[in-house]
Motif scaffolding. Structure first.
Motif, PDB file in Angstrom:
ATOM      1  N   SER A  16      -5.782 -15.601   9.335  1.00  0.00           N
ATOM      2  CA  SER A  16      -7.150 -15.142   9.223  1.00  0.00           C
ATOM      3  C   SER A  16      -7.588 -14.525  10.556  1.00  0.00           C
ATOM      4  O   SER A  16      -7.050 -14.860  11.619  1.00  0.00           O
ATOM      5  CB  SER A  16      -8.078 -16.307   8.869  1.00  0.00           C
ATOM      6  N   PRO A  17      -8.567 -13.632  10.524  1.00  0.00           N
ATOM      7  CA  PRO A  17      -9.048 -13.043  11.773  1.00  0.00           C
ATOM      8  C   PRO A  17      -9.603 -14.125  12.694  1.00  0.00           C
ATOM      9  O   PRO A  17     -10.251 -15.081  12.251  1.00  0.00           O
ATOM     10  CB  PRO A  17     -10.144 -12.090  11.312  1.00  0.00           C
ATOM     11  N   THR A  18      -9.334 -14.009  13.994  1.00  0.00           N
ATOM     12  CA  THR A  18      -9.834 -14.980  14.957  1.00  0.00           C
ATOM     13  C   THR A  18     -10.572 -14.250  16.079  1.00  0.00           C
ATOM     14  O   THR A  18     -10.373 -13.046  16.272  1.00  0.00           O
ATOM     15  CB  THR A  18      -8.688 -15.795  15.558  1.00  0.00           C
TER      16      THR A  18
ATOM     17  N   GLU B  59       0.836  -1.193   0.000  1.00  0.00           N
ATOM     18  CA  GLU B  59       0.000   0.000   0.000  1.00  0.00           C
ATOM     19  C   GLU B  59       0.874   1.247   0.000  1.00  0.00           C
ATOM     20  O   GLU B  59       2.057   1.215   0.365  1.00  0.00           O
ATOM     21  CB  GLU B  59      -0.925   0.008   1.226  1.00  0.00           C
ATOM     22  N   THR B  60       0.296   2.378  -0.380  1.00  0.00           N
ATOM     23  CA  THR B  60       1.041   3.631  -0.438  1.00  0.00           C
ATOM     24  C   THR B  60       1.383   4.171   0.946  1.00  0.00           C
ATOM     25  O   THR B  60       2.318   4.963   1.086  1.00  0.00           O
ATOM     26  CB  THR B  60       0.233   4.689  -1.205  1.00  0.00           C
ATOM     27  N   ASP B  61       0.650   3.752   1.972  1.00  0.00           N
ATOM     28  CA  ASP B  61       0.921   4.247   3.320  1.00  0.00           C
ATOM     29  C   ASP B  61       1.953   3.409   4.071  1.00  0.00           C
ATOM     30  O   ASP B  61       2.173   3.603   5.267  1.00  0.00           O
ATOM     31  CB  ASP B  61      -0.378   4.315   4.133  1.00  0.00           C
ATOM     32  N   GLY B  62       2.592   2.448   3.382  1.00  0.00           N
ATOM     33  CA  GLY B  62       3.617   1.620   4.010  1.00  0.00           C
ATOM     34  C   GLY B  62       3.101   0.336   4.615  1.00  0.00           C
ATOM     35  O   GLY B  62       3.878  -0.427   5.191  1.00  0.00           O
ATOM     36  N   SER B  63       1.819   0.073   4.484  1.00  0.00           N
ATOM     37  CA  SER B  63       1.257  -1.156   5.038  1.00  0.00           C
ATOM     38  C   SER B  63       1.189  -2.254   3.981  1.00  0.00           C
ATOM     39  O   SER B  63       1.365  -2.010   2.789  1.00  0.00           O
ATOM     40  CB  SER B  63      -0.141  -0.899   5.598  1.00  0.00           C
ATOM     41  N   VAL B  64       0.946  -3.481   4.429  1.00  0.00           N
ATOM     42  CA  VAL B  64       0.740  -4.638   3.564  1.00  0.00           C
ATOM     43  C   VAL B  64      -0.610  -5.239   3.923  1.00  0.00           C
ATOM     44  O   VAL B  64      -0.921  -5.429   5.099  1.00  0.00           O
ATOM     45  CB  VAL B  64       1.863  -5.681   3.746  1.00  0.00           C
ATOM     46  N   THR B  65      -1.416  -5.528   2.911  1.00  0.00           N
ATOM     47  CA  THR B  65      -2.762  -6.055   3.142  1.00  0.00           C
ATOM     48  C   THR B  65      -2.875  -7.483   2.633  1.00  0.00           C
ATOM     49  O   THR B  65      -2.260  -7.849   1.627  1.00  0.00           O
ATOM     50  CB  THR B  65      -3.827  -5.187   2.452  1.00  0.00           C
TER      51      THR B  65
ATOM     52  N   SER C 135     -13.779 -13.111   4.195  1.00  0.00           N
ATOM     53  CA  SER C 135     -13.102 -12.767   5.445  1.00  0.00           C
ATOM     54  C   SER C 135     -12.588 -11.331   5.391  1.00  0.00           C
ATOM     55  O   SER C 135     -12.182 -10.851   4.323  1.00  0.00           O
ATOM     56  CB  SER C 135     -11.933 -13.721   5.696  1.00  0.00           C
ATOM     57  N   PRO C 136     -12.587 -10.642   6.526  1.00  0.00           N
ATOM     58  CA  PRO C 136     -12.079  -9.266   6.547  1.00  0.00           C
ATOM     59  C   PRO C 136     -10.614  -9.201   6.128  1.00  0.00           C
ATOM     60  O   PRO C 136      -9.837 -10.125   6.348  1.00  0.00           O
ATOM     61  CB  PRO C 136     -12.257  -8.842   8.008  1.00  0.00           C
ATOM     62  N   THR C 137     -10.260  -8.073   5.531  1.00  0.00           N
ATOM     63  CA  THR C 137      -8.883  -7.851   5.105  1.00  0.00           C
ATOM     64  C   THR C 137      -7.978  -7.641   6.313  1.00  0.00           C
ATOM     65  O   THR C 137      -8.341  -6.941   7.260  1.00  0.00           O
ATOM     66  CB  THR C 137      -8.801  -6.625   4.190  1.00  0.00           C
TER      67      THR C 137
END
Length: 320
Positions: free
Chosen positions: A318-320, A245-251, A259-261
């Motif tokens: 994955s989200p838990t 991502e442009t803000d320095g994060s990874v998705t 499932s949520p990102t």
């Protein structure tokens, strides 16, 4: 809700050191590793690279020396520069993407291509793919005669039905609602049925099912307000699309269910490179971009964070 990936992932603590540096006379445009590379077999340790105003070159990744060169000329016998390159899935062929041309070379026969095809019938024709071939993506796991996907900076995507005959191509265009500029990345999802594409200055990464090309079959959001190439990849399980991502994060986007990102803070600047290891739970990310201080007379400023990081990922994020 606790995001398991965000709590368990850790960056490498040790400082990475460079084992080889290769100097180039001109800008490096693209490269691809030999698909069966193994450190236990030195002859397989090589990569193909494309440099501006030079032939494609096969380099030894241990010494940096050039093993072979592959060259293509246009109708006026002028050397063409490959803007993109890739190995076939079985490693026997090298592909080059040029302005209005595709080429296939035999790895064991350096020199001229064994197949050179135009991506458009003529300069005035509106058929076919026009412009620079910006990226190439052979179907993974297929033979050298399998399908080859390609795309252009003009926003078109082409599917070559047989790599043995580059002239047979199906072409379609990225829909306007998803395309703001040229296509810069193509990737096949595991299984070789869904083809994903990313464009410059686009808010989406878009997928097509090659069995039905009437329209995209899936999209994932990814803000890309820059002209820079921003890559994405799939994890070893094939369930998550990993994007910088442009803000320095990874998705992490689950492409098999709703499932949520999952989002993690990875760098202090735009994440341009993302690469998942095909076998081990490892992820490499690279950041950096040019910044300009317009208040100081458009003087170029250094990147806020120009770094390469290796991440150890859990078996299930994955989200838990």
């Amino acid at each position: 809700m606790v995001l398991q990936y965000a709590t368990q992932t850790q960056s490498a603590k040790a400082t990475l050191s460079t084992i080889l540096e290769i100097a180039h006379g001109e800008a490096l445009l693209d490269y691809a590793w030999y698909p069966y590379m193994s450190q236990h077999a030195p002859e397989t340790c090589c990569l193909i690279e494309s440099t501006w105003d030079h032939p494609l070159q096969l380099r030894d990744s241990n010494s940096g020396s050039v093993r072979a060169s592959y060259v293509a000329y246009d109708a006026k016998e002028v050397l063409m520069t490959a803007s993109s390159t890739a190995f076939s899935a079985d490693g026997s062929s090298v592909f080059g993407g040029y302005a209005n041309h595709l080429a296939r070379f035999d790895v064991q026969q350096p020199g001229l291509p064994v197949d050179l095809a135009s991506t458009s019938p003529s300069r005035r024709s509106r058929d076919g793919m026009k412009g620079i071939v910006s990226c190439l993506a052979p179907v993974p796991g297929s033979a050298s005669t399998g399908m080859l996907a390609c795309a252009s900076f003009g926003g078109q995507i082409g599917l070559v039905h047989s790599a043995a005959d580059l002239s047979g191509m199906t072409v379609w265009r990225m829909p306007e609602e998803y395309r703001c500029s040229g296509i810069t990345e193509l990737k096949w999802a595991p299984g070789g049925v869904h083809l994903w594409a990313a464009s410059r200055q686009s808010s989406y990464i878009v997928a097509w099912d090659i069995r039905d090309l009437r329209g995209p079959c899936a999209t994932v959001p990814r803000a890309c307000s820059t002209q820079q190439r921003m890559s994405f990849d799939f994890d070893a399980t094939g369930t998550h699309l990993v994007a910088g991502e442009t803000d320095g994060s990874v998705t992490f986007h689950n492409i098999r269910d709703q499932s949520p990102t999952v989002r993690i803070a990875a760098h202090g600047d735009l994440v341009a490179g993302v690469s998942a290891h095909p076998f081990y739970p490892l992820l490499a990310t690279a950041s950096g971009q040019r910044h300009f201080d317009y208040d100081a007379g458009t003087a170029e400023c250094p990147s806020l964070d120009c770094s390469l990081r290796i991440w150890s990922v859990p078996a299930n994020f994955s989200p838990t």
